[in-house]
Design a protein around this motif. Sequence first.
Motif, PDB file in Angstrom:
ATOM      1  N   VAL A 148       0.850  -1.182   0.000  1.00 50.31           N
ATOM      2  CA  VAL A 148       0.000   0.000   0.000  1.00 50.31           C
ATOM      3  C   VAL A 148       0.890   1.238   0.000  1.00 50.31           C
ATOM      4  O   VAL A 148       2.107   1.149   0.130  1.00 50.31           O
ATOM      5  CB  VAL A 148      -0.935   0.029   1.233  1.00 50.31           C
ATOM      6  N   GLY A 149       0.255   2.409  -0.165  1.00 62.01           N
ATOM      7  CA  GLY A 149       0.983   3.658  -0.032  1.00 62.01           C
ATOM      8  C   GLY A 149       1.408   4.270  -1.357  1.00 62.01           C
ATOM      9  O   GLY A 149       1.167   3.734  -2.436  1.00 62.01           O
ATOM     10  N   PRO A 150       2.066   5.437  -1.274  1.00 59.56           N
ATOM     11  CA  PRO A 150       2.403   6.218  -2.474  1.00 59.56           C
ATOM     12  C   PRO A 150       3.371   5.526  -3.423  1.00 59.56           C
ATOM     13  O   PRO A 150       3.381   5.831  -4.621  1.00 59.56           O
ATOM     14  CB  PRO A 150       3.007   7.505  -1.904  1.00 59.56           C
ATOM     15  N   LEU A 151       4.189   4.602  -2.935  1.00 57.58           N
ATOM     16  CA  LEU A 151       5.084   3.884  -3.836  1.00 57.58           C
ATOM     17  C   LEU A 151       4.302   3.030  -4.833  1.00 57.58           C
ATOM     18  O   LEU A 151       4.747   2.828  -5.965  1.00 57.58           O
ATOM     19  CB  LEU A 151       6.066   3.011  -3.045  1.00 57.58           C
ATOM     20  N   VAL A 152       3.145   2.530  -4.405  1.00 61.84           N
ATOM     21  CA  VAL A 152       2.298   1.772  -5.330  1.00 61.84           C
ATOM     22  C   VAL A 152       1.863   2.669  -6.480  1.00 61.84           C
ATOM     23  O   VAL A 152       1.842   2.253  -7.639  1.00 61.84           O
ATOM     24  CB  VAL A 152       1.066   1.183  -4.610  1.00 61.84           C
ATOM     25  N   ARG A 153       1.516   3.914  -6.156  1.00 60.12           N
ATOM     26  CA  ARG A 153       1.105   4.861  -7.206  1.00 60.12           C
ATOM     27  C   ARG A 153       2.226   5.067  -8.218  1.00 60.12           C
ATOM     28  O   ARG A 153       2.000   5.065  -9.437  1.00 60.12           O
ATOM     29  CB  ARG A 153       0.716   6.202  -6.581  1.00 60.12           C
ATOM     30  N   LYS A 154       3.457   5.236  -7.723  1.00 56.74           N
ATOM     31  CA  LYS A 154       4.589   5.431  -8.630  1.00 56.74           C
ATOM     32  C   LYS A 154       4.770   4.230  -9.551  1.00 56.74           C
ATOM     33  O   LYS A 154       5.029   4.374 -10.747  1.00 56.74           O
ATOM     34  CB  LYS A 154       5.871   5.658  -7.824  1.00 56.74           C
ATOM     35  N   CYS A 155       4.639   3.039  -8.974  1.00 53.55           N
ATOM     36  CA  CYS A 155       4.804   1.818  -9.785  1.00 53.55           C
ATOM     37  C   CYS A 155       3.651   1.641 -10.762  1.00 53.55           C
ATOM     38  O   CYS A 155       3.856   1.316 -11.939  1.00 53.55           O
ATOM     39  CB  CYS A 155       4.904   0.603  -8.871  1.00 53.55           C
ATOM     40  N   ALA A 156       2.426   1.853 -10.286  1.00 53.01           N
ATOM     41  CA  ALA A 156       1.243   1.615 -11.118  1.00 53.01           C
ATOM     42  C   ALA A 156       1.210   2.567 -12.311  1.00 53.01           C
ATOM     43  O   ALA A 156       0.689   2.215 -13.381  1.00 53.01           O
ATOM     44  CB  ALA A 156      -0.032   1.768 -10.291  1.00 53.01           C
ATOM     45  N   ARG A 157       1.767   3.771 -12.166  1.00 52.98           N
ATOM     46  CA  ARG A 157       1.775   4.742 -13.257  1.00 52.98           C
ATOM     47  C   ARG A 157       2.536   4.251 -14.491  1.00 52.98           C
ATOM     48  O   ARG A 157       2.355   4.783 -15.590  1.00 52.98           O
ATOM     49  CB  ARG A 157       2.406   6.049 -12.780  1.00 52.98           C
ATOM     50  N   GLU A 158       3.388   3.267 -14.283  1.00 60.62           N
ATOM     51  CA  GLU A 158       4.195   2.745 -15.389  1.00 60.62           C
ATOM     52  C   GLU A 158       3.407   1.816 -16.300  1.00 60.62           C
ATOM     53  O   GLU A 158       3.912   1.377 -17.331  1.00 60.62           O
ATOM     54  CB  GLU A 158       5.416   1.996 -14.831  1.00 60.62           C
ATOM     55  N   PHE A 159       2.160   1.494 -15.910  1.00 58.11           N
ATOM     56  CA  PHE A 159       1.377   0.514 -16.658  1.00 58.11           C
ATOM     57  C   PHE A 159       0.010   1.090 -17.017  1.00 58.11           C
ATOM     58  O   PHE A 159      -0.488   2.011 -16.383  1.00 58.11           O
ATOM     59  CB  PHE A 159       1.187  -0.760 -15.831  1.00 58.11           C
ATOM     60  N   PHE A 160      -0.594   0.483 -18.032  1.00 58.40           N
ATOM     61  CA  PHE A 160      -2.000   0.736 -18.329  1.00 58.40           C
ATOM     62  C   PHE A 160      -2.616  -0.559 -18.847  1.00 58.40           C
ATOM     63  O   PHE A 160      -2.076  -1.181 -19.759  1.00 58.40           O
ATOM     64  CB  PHE A 160      -2.209   1.848 -19.351  1.00 58.40           C
ATOM     65  N   VAL A 161      -3.720  -0.968 -18.240  1.00 61.74           N
ATOM     66  CA  VAL A 161      -4.384  -2.216 -18.615  1.00 61.74           C
ATOM     67  C   VAL A 161      -5.856  -1.936 -18.884  1.00 61.74           C
ATOM     68  O   VAL A 161      -6.382  -0.879 -18.525  1.00 61.74           O
ATOM     69  CB  VAL A 161      -4.256  -3.280 -17.497  1.00 61.74           C
ATOM     70  N   ASP A 162      -6.508  -2.876 -19.509  1.00 55.85           N
ATOM     71  CA  ASP A 162      -7.945  -2.723 -19.761  1.00 55.85           C
ATOM     72  C   ASP A 162      -8.764  -2.987 -18.508  1.00 55.85           C
ATOM     73  O   ASP A 162      -9.720  -2.274 -18.221  1.00 55.85           O
ATOM     74  CB  ASP A 162      -8.388  -3.663 -20.884  1.00 55.85           C
ATOM     75  N   LYS A 163      -8.379  -4.018 -17.730  1.00 53.47           N
ATOM     76  CA  LYS A 163      -9.213  -4.456 -16.597  1.00 53.47           C
ATOM     77  C   LYS A 163      -8.443  -4.461 -15.279  1.00 53.47           C
ATOM     78  O   LYS A 163      -7.346  -5.009 -15.181  1.00 53.47           O
ATOM     79  CB  LYS A 163      -9.751  -5.867 -16.863  1.00 53.47           C
ATOM     80  N   PHE A 164      -9.070  -3.866 -14.278  1.00 47.58           N
ATOM     81  CA  PHE A 164      -8.582  -3.894 -12.905  1.00 47.58           C
ATOM     82  C   PHE A 164      -9.631  -4.590 -12.052  1.00 47.58           C
ATOM     83  O   PHE A 164     -10.771  -4.140 -11.957  1.00 47.58           O
ATOM     84  CB  PHE A 164      -8.338  -2.472 -12.397  1.00 47.58           C
ATOM     85  N   PHE A 165      -9.260  -5.714 -11.438  1.00 45.08           N
ATOM     86  CA  PHE A 165     -10.164  -6.476 -10.577  1.00 45.08           C
ATOM     87  C   PHE A 165      -9.852  -6.172  -9.118  1.00 45.08           C
ATOM     88  O   PHE A 165      -8.695  -6.195  -8.696  1.00 45.08           O
ATOM     89  CB  PHE A 165     -10.005  -7.977 -10.832  1.00 45.08           C
ATOM     90  N   VAL A 166     -10.911  -5.930  -8.332  1.00 41.27           N
ATOM     91  CA  VAL A 166     -10.735  -5.525  -6.942  1.00 41.27           C
ATOM     92  C   VAL A 166     -11.901  -6.053  -6.113  1.00 41.27           C
ATOM     93  O   VAL A 166     -13.020  -6.208  -6.611  1.00 41.27           O
ATOM     94  CB  VAL A 166     -10.636  -3.977  -6.855  1.00 41.27           C
TER      95      VAL A 166
END
Length: 249
Positions: A148-166
Amino acid sequence: MTERQSKLIKLVNLYQKIEVSRLAELLDVSQVTIRKDLDHLEADGLVSREHGYALIKSANDINTRLTINYDTKLRIATKAAEMVSNGETVMLESGSTCALLAEQLARLKKDITIITNSAYIAIRIRELPIRKVILLGGEYQKDYQGMVGPLVRKCAREFFVDKFFVGTDGFIPDAGFTCDDLMRVETMKYMADSANRTIILADSTKFTRKGVVIQSTFADIDTICTDSGVSQEVIDILNRNHIHVEITE
């Protein structure tokens, strides 16, 4: 997992701590059979053992959450796997139903890449034939075994996908979906920003609970995958808010 093992898990969840002899009596099998089942379930992290007893882990531990309504969650995960095409890259959050979805994708699909903040998912499917698992960095939450936390945001910004499951912890008819952990909510939003569609996996019991933090408004959600126990009133609310509903058999 066998049908008997599924029933065993339900009993352990019901009683919290129960004797092996009582489990054998309730399931009409020998204690030797129960011990073998418990060995298997303990190896998978689904139950704990004490001398002569089986017991659940911490209520917040993801292994414990996985055992609650396990059969229903597995059906939802299997239904959700149908939404994914061979060769696709998807993003999964660290919920229990998402962990089952990861297993189903590995078993049923070819050349799937999973991006996740869940160390639990990465470890759980490590021996399955998945093409690639990308683990997002961040602050490690012990019970959920996710980042969790802001480091996840930094990592996630490097990708783009069609589907996010939660997953989700609860539902408010006038507001949307809720979670009991603010850090997880922030992380979910970071990951959702990197996806075209957000798909919530929720067994029908979640629609009778209210969490403490708004996780997603209706406008944030494309699809809900749930089971047949969901009420028509809830389905109508979701439809009015232009959310597609997939219901397992």
